[in-house]
Design a protein around this motif. Structure first.
Motif, mmCIF file in Angstrom:
data_model
loop_
_atom_site.group_PDB
_atom_site.id
_atom_site.type_symbol
_atom_site.label_atom_id
_atom_site.label_comp_id
_atom_site.label_asym_id
_atom_site.label_seq_id
_atom_site.Cartn_x
_atom_site.Cartn_y
_atom_site.Cartn_z
ATOM 1 N N UNK A 89 0.941 -1.330 -0.043
ATOM 2 C CA UNK A 89 0.081 -0.132 -0.102
ATOM 3 C C UNK A 89 0.948 1.249 -0.029
ATOM 4 N N UNK A 90 0.527 2.010 -0.850
ATOM 5 C CA UNK A 90 1.338 3.225 -0.928
ATOM 6 C C UNK A 90 1.230 4.162 0.386
ATOM 7 N N UNK A 91 2.370 4.618 0.889
ATOM 8 C CA UNK A 91 2.097 5.550 2.207
ATOM 9 C C UNK A 91 1.061 6.584 2.135
ATOM 10 N N UNK A 92 1.085 7.240 1.189
ATOM 11 C CA UNK A 92 0.277 8.426 1.138
ATOM 12 C C UNK A 92 -1.353 8.002 1.244
ATOM 13 N N UNK A 93 -1.518 6.686 0.800
ATOM 14 C CA UNK A 93 -2.879 6.202 0.823
ATOM 15 C C UNK A 93 -3.260 6.047 2.314
ATOM 16 N N UNK A 94 -2.366 5.605 3.212
ATOM 17 C CA UNK A 94 -2.770 5.487 4.337
ATOM 18 C C UNK A 94 -3.115 6.763 5.364
ATOM 19 N N UNK A 95 -2.820 7.638 4.692
ATOM 20 C CA UNK A 95 -3.161 9.065 5.553
ATOM 21 C C UNK A 95 -4.463 9.775 4.674
ATOM 22 N N UNK A 96 -5.012 9.207 3.683
ATOM 23 C CA UNK A 96 -5.674 9.805 3.000
ATOM 24 C C UNK A 96 -7.202 9.413 2.953
ATOM 25 N N UNK A 97 -7.319 8.014 3.677
ATOM 26 C CA UNK A 97 -8.592 7.289 3.629
ATOM 27 C C UNK A 97 -9.122 7.216 5.364
ATOM 28 N N UNK A 98 -10.314 6.755 5.442
ATOM 29 C CA UNK A 98 -10.902 6.300 6.611
ATOM 30 C C UNK A 98 -10.883 5.015 6.836
ATOM 31 N N UNK A 99 -10.129 4.182 6.080
ATOM 32 C CA UNK A 99 -10.111 2.696 6.284
ATOM 33 C C UNK A 99 -9.014 2.236 7.437
ATOM 34 N N UNK A 100 -8.285 3.221 7.968
ATOM 35 C CA UNK A 100 -7.059 2.780 8.878
ATOM 36 C C UNK A 100 -7.454 3.343 10.242
ATOM 37 N N UNK A 101 -6.627 2.888 11.112
ATOM 38 C CA UNK A 101 -7.009 3.247 12.439
ATOM 39 C C UNK A 101 -5.933 4.563 12.753
ATOM 40 N N UNK A 102 -5.988 5.022 13.934
ATOM 41 C CA UNK A 102 -5.281 6.325 14.218
ATOM 42 C C UNK A 102 -3.874 6.085 14.105
ATOM 43 N N UNK A 103 -3.505 4.626 14.783
ATOM 44 C CA UNK A 103 -2.214 4.268 14.763
ATOM 45 C C UNK A 103 -1.757 4.050 13.566
ATOM 46 N N UNK A 104 -2.253 3.572 12.659
ATOM 47 C CA UNK A 104 -1.657 3.141 11.191
ATOM 48 C C UNK A 104 -1.618 4.601 10.568
ATOM 49 N N UNK A 105 -2.568 5.635 10.707
ATOM 50 C CA UNK A 105 -2.329 7.126 10.131
ATOM 51 C C UNK A 105 -1.148 7.677 10.689
ATOM 52 N N UNK A 106 -0.773 7.608 11.968
ATOM 53 C CA UNK A 106 0.359 8.389 12.443
ATOM 54 C C UNK A 106 1.652 7.625 12.240
ATOM 55 N N UNK A 107 1.765 6.203 12.135
ATOM 56 C CA UNK A 107 2.877 5.645 11.439
ATOM 57 C C UNK A 107 3.113 6.017 10.261
ATOM 58 N N UNK A 108 2.169 6.381 9.366
ATOM 59 C CA UNK A 108 2.251 6.564 7.951
ATOM 60 C C UNK A 108 2.803 7.911 7.805
ATOM 61 N N UNK A 109 2.542 8.885 8.935
ATOM 62 C CA UNK A 109 2.887 10.199 9.049
ATOM 63 C C UNK A 109 4.627 10.235 9.186
ATOM 64 N N UNK A 110 4.803 9.306 10.414
ATOM 65 C CA UNK A 110 6.317 9.138 10.731
ATOM 66 C C UNK A 110 7.055 8.590 9.596
ATOM 67 N N UNK A 111 6.444 7.840 8.899
ATOM 68 C CA UNK A 111 7.316 7.333 7.424
ATOM 69 C C UNK A 111 7.475 8.488 6.380
ATOM 70 N N UNK A 112 6.424 9.191 6.190
ATOM 71 C CA UNK A 112 6.291 10.268 5.204
ATOM 72 C C UNK A 112 7.513 11.205 5.856
ATOM 73 N N UNK A 113 7.574 11.632 7.125
ATOM 74 C CA UNK A 113 8.452 12.448 7.479
ATOM 75 C C UNK A 113 10.077 11.866 7.257
#
Length: 150
Positions: A89-113
């Motif tokens: 799954x592309x990292x950007x997709x993890x922060x732009x949908x409602x299909x993921x938990x708060x933990x997943x979204x925050x981890x995706x933000x750390x990965x993007x950083x």
């Protein structure tokens, strides 16, 4: 990302419990391999979560460690007893949908950083040091020291 047969239907990162005396990197690599068939290399710890009163934690507080792994293989072969699906799954997709938990979204933000600023600003690395107990070592996890103090 995986979809677990026995938990929330949302997509999440692979994971699971450590075996007795198993180090964090080994647990992470084993769990990814068991669930997806993908071989990996440990790069660092992104974060950890502490949570209390988790029904599946056998009456204990739960500490969940999120590691950053480098894939060494890429073909997915899911464990059908544990998962319904797995996909890259592309990292950007993890922060732009409602299909993921708060933990997943925050981890995706750390990965993007990490991609933007360098993972040395994100990762908590592991260092093996001599223990005070004869012929033993321990693993210490911390942010990198400046180059003048290593």
């Amino acid at each position: 990302m995986i979809q677990d047969k026995h938990r929330l239907a949302r997509w999440k990162f692979p994971g699971g419990f450590s075996s007795p005396e198993e180090d964090i990197p080994d647990t992470a690599m084993r769990e990814v391999l068991e669930e997806t068939g993908i071989h990996t290399e440990f790069k660092g710890v992104l974060a950890f979560r502490q949570q209390h009163k988790v029904p599946s934690a056998f009456g204990r507080s739960d500490i969940y460690v999120v590691t950053r792994l480098k894939p060494l293989t890429f073909d997915i072969n899911i464990c059908t007893t544990e998962l319904t699906n797995a996909a890259w799954t592309p990292v950007d997709e993890l922060t732009t949908t409602n299909e993921h938990t708060h933990l997943t979204v925050r981890m995706a933000q750390l990965i993007q950083h990490g991609f933007l600023e360098g993972f040395e600003k994100v990762d908590i690395s592991m260092h093996e040091l001599p223990s005070v107990y004869k012929n033993t070592t321990y693993k210490l996890f911390h942010r990198p020291l400046s180059s003048s103090s290593t």
